[in-house]
Design a protein around this motif. Structure first.
Motif, PDB file in Angstrom:
ATOM      1  N   MET A  36      51.687  39.684  27.415  1.00 36.32           N
ATOM      2  CA  MET A  36      51.608  38.372  28.056  1.00 36.32           C
ATOM      3  C   MET A  36      50.194  38.079  28.570  1.00 36.32           C
ATOM      4  O   MET A  36      49.694  38.797  29.447  1.00 36.32           O
ATOM      5  N   PRO A  37      49.532  37.026  28.037  1.00 35.99           N
ATOM      6  CA  PRO A  37      48.248  36.614  28.617  1.00 35.99           C
ATOM      7  C   PRO A  37      48.478  35.579  29.728  1.00 35.99           C
ATOM      8  O   PRO A  37      49.157  34.567  29.520  1.00 35.99           O
ATOM      9  N   LEU A  38      47.943  35.851  30.900  1.00 34.06           N
ATOM     10  CA  LEU A  38      48.046  34.943  32.037  1.00 34.06           C
ATOM     11  C   LEU A  38      46.649  34.585  32.513  1.00 34.06           C
ATOM     12  O   LEU A  38      45.733  35.418  32.457  1.00 34.06           O
ATOM     13  N   GLN A  39      46.501  33.353  33.004  1.00 35.32           N
ATOM     14  CA  GLN A  39      45.177  32.896  33.426  1.00 35.32           C
ATOM     15  C   GLN A  39      45.215  32.479  34.891  1.00 35.32           C
ATOM     16  O   GLN A  39      46.126  31.781  35.331  1.00 35.32           O
ATOM     17  N   PHE A  40      44.198  32.918  35.641  1.00 34.28           N
ATOM     18  CA  PHE A  40      44.063  32.470  37.030  1.00 34.28           C
ATOM     19  C   PHE A  40      43.933  30.954  37.069  1.00 34.28           C
ATOM     20  O   PHE A  40      43.413  30.329  36.137  1.00 34.28           O
ATOM     21  N   GLU A  41      44.395  30.347  38.150  1.00 34.49           N
ATOM     22  CA  GLU A  41      44.164  28.925  38.334  1.00 34.49           C
ATOM     23  C   GLU A  41      42.669  28.670  38.500  1.00 34.49           C
ATOM     24  O   GLU A  41      41.914  29.544  38.926  1.00 34.49           O
ATOM     25  N   ALA A  42      42.245  27.459  38.143  1.00 37.42           N
ATOM     26  CA  ALA A  42      40.826  27.108  38.211  1.00 37.42           C
ATOM     27  C   ALA A  42      40.284  27.386  39.609  1.00 37.42           C
ATOM     28  O   ALA A  42      40.892  27.013  40.618  1.00 37.42           O
ATOM     29  N   GLY A  43      39.126  28.025  39.652  1.00 43.67           N
ATOM     30  CA  GLY A  43      38.478  28.322  40.924  1.00 43.67           C
ATOM     31  C   GLY A  43      38.894  29.642  41.541  1.00 43.67           C
ATOM     32  O   GLY A  43      38.306  30.073  42.539  1.00 43.67           O
ATOM     33  N   GLN A  44      39.920  30.282  40.956  1.00 43.19           N
ATOM     34  CA  GLN A  44      40.352  31.568  41.489  1.00 43.19           C
ATOM     35  C   GLN A  44      39.907  32.705  40.571  1.00 43.19           C
ATOM     36  O   GLN A  44      39.703  32.522  39.381  1.00 43.19           O
ATOM     37  N   SER A  45      39.781  33.884  41.149  1.00 46.29           N
ATOM     38  CA  SER A  45      39.450  35.094  40.401  1.00 46.29           C
ATOM     39  C   SER A  45      39.992  36.270  41.192  1.00 46.29           C
ATOM     40  O   SER A  45      40.397  36.124  42.352  1.00 46.29           O
ATOM     41  N   TRP A  46      39.970  37.448  40.570  1.00 43.36           N
ATOM     42  CA  TRP A  46      40.443  38.601  41.332  1.00 43.36           C
ATOM     43  C   TRP A  46      39.530  38.879  42.516  1.00 43.36           C
ATOM     44  O   TRP A  46      39.999  39.333  43.573  1.00 43.36           O
ATOM     45  N   ALA A  47      38.240  38.557  42.362  1.00 46.68           N
ATOM     46  CA  ALA A  47      37.319  38.785  43.482  1.00 46.68           C
ATOM     47  C   ALA A  47      37.601  37.819  44.626  1.00 46.68           C
ATOM     48  O   ALA A  47      37.626  38.217  45.802  1.00 46.68           O
ATOM     49  N   SER A  48      37.833  36.536  44.284  1.00 51.05           N
ATOM     50  CA  SER A  48      38.082  35.549  45.351  1.00 51.05           C
ATOM     51  C   SER A  48      39.400  35.816  46.069  1.00 51.05           C
ATOM     52  O   SER A  48      39.554  35.486  47.247  1.00 51.05           O
ATOM     53  N   LEU A  49      40.348  36.443  45.356  1.00 52.56           N
ATOM     54  CA  LEU A  49      41.641  36.764  45.963  1.00 52.56           C
ATOM     55  C   LEU A  49      41.616  38.087  46.714  1.00 52.56           C
ATOM     56  O   LEU A  49      42.575  38.441  47.396  1.00 52.56           O
ATOM     57  N   GLY A  50      40.516  38.826  46.556  1.00 47.77           N
ATOM     58  CA  GLY A  50      40.384  40.084  47.274  1.00 47.77           C
ATOM     59  C   GLY A  50      41.097  41.258  46.641  1.00 47.77           C
ATOM     60  O   GLY A  50      41.355  42.269  47.306  1.00 47.77           O
ATOM     61  N   LEU A  51      41.415  41.165  45.358  1.00 46.53           N
ATOM     62  CA  LEU A  51      42.067  42.286  44.681  1.00 46.53           C
ATOM     63  C   LEU A  51      41.098  43.466  44.554  1.00 46.53           C
ATOM     64  O   LEU A  51      39.914  43.278  44.256  1.00 46.53           O
ATOM     65  N   THR A  52      41.609  44.660  44.749  1.00 46.31           N
ATOM     66  CA  THR A  52      40.783  45.862  44.656  1.00 46.31           C
ATOM     67  C   THR A  52      41.170  46.747  43.481  1.00 46.31           C
ATOM     68  O   THR A  52      40.439  47.677  43.137  1.00 46.31           O
ATOM     69  N   GLY A  53      42.328  46.499  42.898  1.00 44.79           N
ATOM     70  CA  GLY A  53      42.828  47.345  41.821  1.00 44.79           C
ATOM     71  C   GLY A  53      43.834  48.370  42.291  1.00 44.79           C
ATOM     72  O   GLY A  53      44.447  49.067  41.471  1.00 44.79           O
TER      73      GLY A  53
END
Length: 908
Positions: free
Chosen positions: A822-839
């Protein structure tokens, strides 16, 4: 098969003494479609294919309406089908295609069906061009040595392909040492106007294709619609499935003026690439128009079209016109075929003339070709163009740029270091930062173009006359795109000066650009390793992603063949070739680049003297049988392939092992660990390398455990027929940086239950043994680069259920769907960095069901280690209902297989 005439479009065309049936686009003008004449030429090709192949099922009235009304509506949310006239493969991607077909035959046989039903329904040509490595270089024996070792390394693969030639209908293989697939396609395979016998009548229609190499777009320069797809899409196309894709935007690229003195087609291609990457054309068609087309030869057009993947477009299309006809004649095509092309395209309103009204486009962009200046691109991406006059400054800037900003993070002291290298011939040389250790005239982009190839020969000739030599540490090679290149270089006495500078022919195929650069001389490689040197490659290729060209070469610059020769002589990219001497002559007088650079008139004179149609006729008349070593390979027999469980090259893949009649439901993805947290521009080279296999990597350990010596590892690309190697090589690029294990480089992650850093493969096996789901999270342009289906296959075999990215490159997104990921795309303007994801979070994806729709939103929940959680939305990148169907079936080939088995049972 009886052809439809649902749109009353059948017409007759007489050319010479022959009559043809064709499907007239003009016929649609009387049926309420009023803008047919103003459609982009590329859309007209899609429209013709739709009305000619209309069946009311795979291609419906709604599809025809969608394409015919493109100028008015251009609905980018609706998918349209396309069945190409033919398919081309190269051997790296072609071997796994044939492996899958052989496995599908086994599956059909087990289900009680006829295995011969798994057979290409459209013509397929495979060109073996990716297996030659530059082991030997710089001497007259290099070609023979490299060809011998190529056959020794790849004998098993070649035997398998020889079996495919006999086992499958509509399947041909062009032997090794013939040329690059795209140049063979351009010079020989492409008809421009294709013909086929239907009901005793000869039909004529536009030549079109898809290919399992992203640079299939090179054929767009000849007015042929074609683009790169993953192997799994190509297999479905072979078995009669239309390719479905959303209605494309078409960006009109207006060209005016002509190339200035000193500029080349390569410089034009790099300029176009930079402009279109900036504009943003991923997933779009680009069609060139304007008066500048009159100033571009066919080979120049092909050079620009070749790099469509680098500028992100699906195609970079040049319409059929008089330049096309001239090229067909110049390459030895029969006059009756040239006349057919002219008469057919004129009858269809698809023949471009200077006085035609411009087509309607979605948007336009413009370039005065006269503004193009000599350029390079790099050191890590093909769209990062650097003007020759700025090269030294920009290289020094990126050397000092921090690693996390895309640079090399070197200090002034490190940059100033020099190392003395002792060579086996008792000569010494000094290597510094930016030393050019690889100078390669290679790849499809430029070795199809006589003007830049002969230009390189002229630079070499003038340099030799001044007594210039290249430094000992420079590994130089010439791997032409076809046998014709050597002939025309010889004819005007330019091969000898190239050889005098070390540019001996090392093979005919895609070598350095794909990572088959071969080993550096021991003393050079040792000096780089011992001193942690940042050295460079300059190649006339189209790809320069990290870790691709050579594992020890961190900076890679794309350049025209003449500039490759120039930088080989300079021995460094840390030089201002506009002002600094490139070297010194016999009298110790400085020689500058301008002193050895040929004029446009000199290049044109060389082209006129060098080329004639008979060269092409001679080299291609026995193209399928001229390699005696290929002919001598013993061919296995039988409609099914006899798999050898001990083989380290060819294995029966596991994709169809548990294929049942019933479909699994689409469900939410629960409690998934993040296997990789990646940045922007992660390429398919990062995900599925094609180059060297490291001995201490999971792939290398597998080979050693199976009795393969290090010298016989070959490459990941050559072992794509063995899923055991390829799944271990997924995410194994030495330059990939996974933020789940911050501070590391290479294919590693943290196995969170123990916080242990280990290979991604080993961690995946542990997670899968525990029944854990996995996801990959990335930034922009995920999957940029080659049409590498193993980047999706390997992802699937590693247990990854979804990839969440800021944006996807077209082919890789499609390949993920084709493997049931499944390919999923962040909403415009969001990224894993902006959401604070660390892994380190655990990810759940809610909202997936059998009713999932293209582009819908789903909720993603991320649970931190302390138990706190946060939600964000993601967009489902199943881009059509066909994608939904493929995903529900577990992949595109599973869909086709189930359909075929069901039909067999129905008609049993």
């Amino acid at each position: 098969m009886t052809r439809n005439n649902a749109y009353s479009a059948q017409r007759e065309l007489t050319v010479g003494s022959k009559s043809y049936r064709y499907y007239s686009l003009d016929a649609l003008n009387t049926q309420g479609f009023n803008s047919i004449s103003r459609l982009p030429f590329s859309i007209k090709v899609l429209l013709e294919a739709a009305i000619r192949q209309f069946d009311g099922r795979a291609i419906t009235q709604e599809h025809v309406k969608q394409i015919a009304n493109w100028a008015e509506e251009r609905d980018g949310n609706k998918e349209i089908p396309f069945i190409p006239a033919r398919i081309v493969l190269q051997d790296f991607t072609g071997v796994p295609v044939v492996v899958d077909l052989a496995a599908m035959r086994d599956t059909v046989k087990k289900a009680g069906g006829d295995p011969k039903k798994i057979n290409p329904l459209v013509p397929v040509d495979l060109v073996i061009d990716h297996s030659v490595m530059v082991d030997a270089f710089g001497n007259k024996d290099a070609l023979e040595y490299n060809m011998n070792i190529e056959f020794e390394r790849n004998e098993e693969r070649y035997r398998f392909l020889r079996w495919a030639q006999t086992a499958f209908d509509n399947f041909r293989a062009v032997p090794p040492a013939t040329g690059i697939v795209h140049q063979v396609n351009l010079e020989y395979l492409a008809s421009v106007a294709a013909t086929k016998e239907v009901d005793g009548v000869t039909e004529v229609f536009p030549d079109s294709l898809v290919g399992t190499d992203s640079h299939t777009t090179m054929i767009n320069g000849l007015g042929v619609v074609g683009w790169g797809v993953g192997g799994i899409e190509a297999e479905a196309g072979m078995l009669g499935q239309p390719l479905y894709f959303v209605t494309p935007e078409v960006i009109g690229f207006k060209l005016t003026g002509k190339l200035a003195e000193g500029a080349t087609a390569t410089d034009l291609a790099l300029t176009v690439t930079q402009m279109l990457r900036k504009k943003g054309v991923v997933g779009k068609f680009v069609e060139f128009y304007g008066p500048g087309l009159e100033q571009l030869g066919l080979e120049d057009r092909a050079t620009v079209a070749n790099m469509a993947p680098e500028y992100g477009a699906t195609i970079g299309f040049f319409p059929v016109d008089n330049v096309t006809l001239n090229f067909l004649r110049a390459t030895g095509r029969k006059e009756e075929q040239v006349q057919l092309v002219e008469e057919y395209y004129k009858a269809q309103g698809m023949f471009r003339t200077p006085d035609m009204e411009d087509p309607i486009f979605s948007d336009t962009i413009e370039l005065d070709i006269g503004s193009v200046v000599p350029s390079l691109a790099g050191p890590k991406r093909p769209q990062d163009r650097v003007e020759l006059t700025n090269m030294k400054k920009e290289f020094n800037d990126i050397l000092r740029t921090p690693l996390d900003k895309g640079g090399y993070g070197l200090s002034d002291e490190k940059i100033a270091e020099e190392v003395t290298v002792q060579h086996p011939n008792n000569k010494t040389s000094k290597m510094g930062t930016g030393a050019v250790v690889i100078a390669a005239i290679t790849s499809c982009t430029n070795t199809s173009n006589p003007s830049v190839m002969l230009g390189a020969g002229l630079v070499a000739k003038k340099a030799v006359e001044r007594g210039l030599v290249k430094p000992e540490y420079v590994k130089s090679s010439l791997t032409p795109g076809s046998l014709v290149v050597t002939e025309y270089l010889k004819k005007v006495n330019l091969l000898e000066p190239l050889e005098a500078l070390g540019f001996h022919v090392a093979g005919y195929g895609c070598a350095t650009c794909i990572g088959n650069s071969g080993p550096l001389p021991d003393e050079v490689g040792q000096a780089i390793a011992d001193n942690d040197m940042t050295v460079a490659a300059v190649l006339s290729g189209n790809r320069n992603f990290e870790g691709r060209v050579h594992a020890q070469v961190k900076a890679n610059y794309l350049a025209s063949p003449p500039l490759v020769v120039a930088y080989a002589l300079a021995g460094t990219v840390n030089i201002d070739l506009a002002n600094d001497p490139i070297g010194y002559d016999q009298n110790n007088e400085p020689v500058f680049l301008k002193d050895i650079w040929p004029t446009s008139e000199e290049v044109q004179q060389a082209v006129a003297q060098a080329l004639n149609p008979q060269m092409f006729i001679d080299k291609y008349e026995n193209v399928f049988t001229q390699n005696e070593r290929w002919n001598a390979i013993e061919v296995p027999e039988g409609e099914s392939y006899e798999w050898d469980p001990k083989s380290t090259y060819i294995q029966n893949p596991p994709f169809f092992e548990n294929l049942g009649d019933d479909l699994d439901d689409i469900t939410d993805i629960k409690d998934a660990n993040i296997m990789a947290l990646l940045g922007d521009s992660v390429t398919t080279d990062h995900i599925s390398p094609a180059g060297n296999i490291k001995a201490d990597s999971p792939g290398g350990e597998y080979l050693i455990n199976n009795g393969v010596q290090r010298k016989d590892f070959n490459s990941y690309g050559s072992r794509r027929g063995n899923h055991e190697v390829m799944m271990r090589g997924t995410f194994a690029n030495i330059r990939i940086r996974n933020q789940v294990a911050p501070g590391t480089e290479g294919g590693v992650t943290k196995y969170l239950p123990t916080d242990e850093v280990m290979s991604i493969y080993d961690a995946s096996m542990k997670y899968q043994a525990e029944g854990k789901n996995l996801v990959v999270i990335a930034g922009k342009e995920y999957g940029t680069g080659s049409s590498r289906d193993w980047a999706a296959k390997g992802t699937y075999l590693l247990g990854v259920k979804a990839v969440i990215a800021e944006s996807f490159e077209r082919i890789h997104r499609s390949n993920l769907v084709g493997m049931g990921v499944m390919p999923l795309q962040f909403e415009a303007g969001q990224s894993w960095a902006s959401l604070g994801l660390t892994g380190r979070e655990v990810i759940s994806i809610e909202g997936l069901s059998n009713a999932v729709l293209p582009g819908q939103q789903v909720k993603v929940t991320a649970v931190r280690e302390d138990g706190t959680a946060f939600d964000f939305n993601a967009i489902v990148r199943l881009d059509s209902m066909v994608d939904v169907d493929y995903y529900r079936n577990g992949g595109i080939l599973q869909t086709v297989l189930r359909q075929m088995i069901a039909n067999m049972r129905t008609h049993a």
